[in-house]
Design an enzyme around this catalytic site. Sequence first.
Site: not given
Ligand SMILES: N[C@@H](CCCC[NH3+])C(=O)O
Length: 435
Positions: A338, A365
């Site tokens: 993200y 890696c």
């Molecule tokens: N995994 C995501 C949040 C998603 C939450 C679950 N729907 C994060 O790290 O920001």
Amino acid sequence: MSSFIEKDLFPLSTELRPDGSITIAGSSLKKLAKDFGSPLYLYDSETIRANIQKLKNAFSTFYPGNFAIAYASKAYLSRKFAEKIAKQDIELDVVSMAELLIALKAGFSPKQIHFHGNNKTTEEIQKAIDCNIHALVIDNMDELLYAEKIAASKNKCVKIWLRITPDIHVKTHPHIETSAAESKFGFHVTTGEAKAGIQYALKSHFFELTGLHCHLGSQIFDPLPYRITIQMLYDLASECGYVPSELSPGGGWGVPYSTEDPVADPNDWIEHISSAVIEQCRQKQMPLPKIVIEPGRWLVAKAGVSIYQIGSQKSTPNGLRIIAINGGMSDNPRNALYQAKYTAVINGKIASNEVFPSRIVGKFCESGDTLIDQVYLPEAERDDLLIIPVSGAYQLSMASNYNLAPRPAVLWLESGGIYELLQYRENPEESSWWA
Ligand SMILES: N[C@@H](CCCC[NH3+])C(=O)O
Ligand SMILES: Cc1ncc(COP(=O)(O)O)c(C=O)c1O
């Protein structure tokens, strides 16, 4: 460091020693890293308890009806962690068989658990029904019909919520938005599936439709989409002649990860949710429902800290300073997934005035194995400890064994220097890949 403390990024019990090193809950991070190795993850109990209490206080202030705080266990779960959370008088949101089994083992009553997921397995639906959980959260029409068959085969009337998708956008990273028309989650409102689902569930002998649920996404700082959604849920309910006894606007309230991020008070979130529900119930002449929120990140992110050891350092031809650590995307894939931003400090060198822009990379890696694109750090040496705050949510729970890396150990810290192992470091010589 003082700016991080001002900005509220470190756990509540964090203290800075005169030598520039950090203690949390009275435990020296240097000593913990020496005893347990690194990467190492820590959870500060005081921060988690205070966060839970803050949300409870907010509801007591703004909402005259019943409410529940359900921890979204996907943010981080292990058996011992679940045991600690179970003592805080909260409920739990699970999305898999393992999360459900751990919750039950840790002492959660099935009445405190609701089960989410867009594609639950037959075994998961059966288990949820067999143990009479608080709510099986049905995601779509196909699942509604399938769960009805399973309930009918057991001749049981199952308490369900329907997950409704409002088909609106919220401001967050697209990968963690779950409210839009393209979302794989929930009964969409604009296709008519949401209305059809409610009508079907109300007629079925095998379901008791106890509530409606919506989860908009994660890392949200604006309460307005929650208001819009609550109105939408009540419009839908009213069109179907349905009076929800429970209403869940999900989780998703955001936290700052660096000093540049906004800080949003969860009181605003709870105040808006509460007043929107009160307003809708007044307009539609319905009794106030029990509101169930499902915070994951907001409850545990800031309580968690990750500790790494610095290894190789280099400068690239364009002058970028690169510091490599002994973990990376295998224990924290959030930057890779993200472009999540973090900050960091070097233990024992926090007071240093001379700092340089630095990129923190992992040891895996992949070129995308970067934990922090840019952070200002002083001169570092091999074996210095790099501390990353706000590491408590969606890092370890999304950890992998990439390059056959063992998952790190996790500690629970109580004041007075008391700690307990929540999760041990995986032993690379005893893992399933040796079978
Ligand atoms: N995994 C995501 C949040 C998603 C939450 C679950 N729907 C994060 O790290 O920001
Ligand atoms: C259904 C549901 N509830 C609650 C949460 C928790 O979200 P957050 O950790 O952002 O509060 C999630 C994850 O996004 C979710 O999918």
